[in-house]
Design a protein around this motif. Structure first.
Motif, PDB file in Angstrom:
ATOM      1  N   GLN A  23     -28.697  -2.793  53.217  1.00 46.75           N
ATOM      2  CA  GLN A  23     -28.470  -1.604  52.386  1.00 46.75           C
ATOM      3  C   GLN A  23     -27.105  -1.679  51.704  1.00 46.75           C
ATOM      4  O   GLN A  23     -26.976  -1.346  50.521  1.00 46.75           O
ATOM      5  N   ALA A  24     -26.088  -2.101  52.446  1.00 45.67           N
ATOM      6  CA  ALA A  24     -24.743  -2.207  51.897  1.00 45.67           C
ATOM      7  C   ALA A  24     -24.699  -3.241  50.770  1.00 45.67           C
ATOM      8  O   ALA A  24     -24.058  -3.018  49.733  1.00 45.67           O
ATOM      9  N   ALA A  25     -25.379  -4.358  50.950  1.00 47.16           N
ATOM     10  CA  ALA A  25     -25.407  -5.392  49.915  1.00 47.16           C
ATOM     11  C   ALA A  25     -26.086  -4.888  48.646  1.00 47.16           C
ATOM     12  O   ALA A  25     -25.611  -5.136  47.531  1.00 47.16           O
ATOM     13  N   VAL A  26     -27.186  -4.158  48.814  1.00 53.54           N
ATOM     14  CA  VAL A  26     -27.900  -3.602  47.654  1.00 53.54           C
ATOM     15  C   VAL A  26     -27.008  -2.624  46.897  1.00 53.54           C
ATOM     16  O   VAL A  26     -27.055  -2.538  45.672  1.00 53.54           O
ATOM     17  N   LEU A  27     -26.153  -1.926  47.610  1.00 53.85           N
ATOM     18  CA  LEU A  27     -25.247  -0.967  46.988  1.00 53.85           C
ATOM     19  C   LEU A  27     -24.002  -1.633  46.403  1.00 53.85           C
ATOM     20  O   LEU A  27     -23.566  -1.308  45.308  1.00 53.85           O
ATOM     21  N   ALA A  28     -23.435  -2.590  47.131  1.00 58.12           N
ATOM     22  CA  ALA A  28     -22.122  -3.126  46.784  1.00 58.12           C
ATOM     23  C   ALA A  28     -22.130  -4.336  45.845  1.00 58.12           C
ATOM     24  O   ALA A  28     -21.120  -4.595  45.191  1.00 58.12           O
TER      25      ALA A  28
END
Length: 162
Positions: A23-28
């Motif tokens: 999720q963090a990768a998709v956001l960041a």
């Protein structure tokens, strides 16, 4: 035994770390990727896009490195014959307790990323203005057993849920 606010005992599934990291990768990552591509394809603007790439990439990588493990240490859940306990968050942490007599509905949620990791979430809804209690990042089978358990208990518990 009375219902009181206390830390729940059960950790979420360890696979939640990977789910939160994804999720963090998709956001960041999208913005630094765009700046990186622009840096490579527009030579006159390379200095600007090079700095923009670094300025957006470094905090994003830090977020991806820190947040999942931190959330894993915080997120907990537990059910007893009297209540549902949940702790969540990472920067802003919350502990919630819901007496079973206040439970109105119990639902499961499995988004695409959760399904990829074999995880699910359980939402325990009450009439409270504070909203539902959400237990995220637990094994799919555990989530189903939890829903079944809470449904059977709340059906026999007098109060708002009955």
């Amino acid at each position: 035994m009375g219902v009181r606010l206390r830390p729940p005992r059960n950790q979420v599934d360890r696979r939640a770390i990977g789910w939160w990291a994804t999720q963090a990768a998709v956001l960041a990552l999208p913005l630094p990727i765009v700046f990186g591509v622009l840096h490579l394809t527009i030579p006159p603007a390379r200095p600007f896009f090079g700095w923009a790439f670094l300025i957006t990439l470094v905090p994003g990588l830090a977020y991806m490195a820190v947040m999942p493990a931190w959330r894993y240490r915080v997120h907990r859940w537990e059910t007893t014959d009297e209540a549902v306990y949940a702790a969540s968050g990472w920067l802003w942490q919350s502990w919630r307790v819901v007496p079973l007599s206040r439970v109105q509905t119990v639902d499961t949620l499995r988004g695409p990323l959760q399904q990829m990791y074999g995880l699910a979430g359980v939402t325990v809804t009450t009439a409270s203005a504070s909203g539902a209690v959400k237990i995220k990042g637990i094994d799919q089978r555990t989530a189903q057993m939890l829903v079944d358990h809470l449904t059977s208990i709340t059906q026999g518990t007098p109060g708002d849920g009955a």
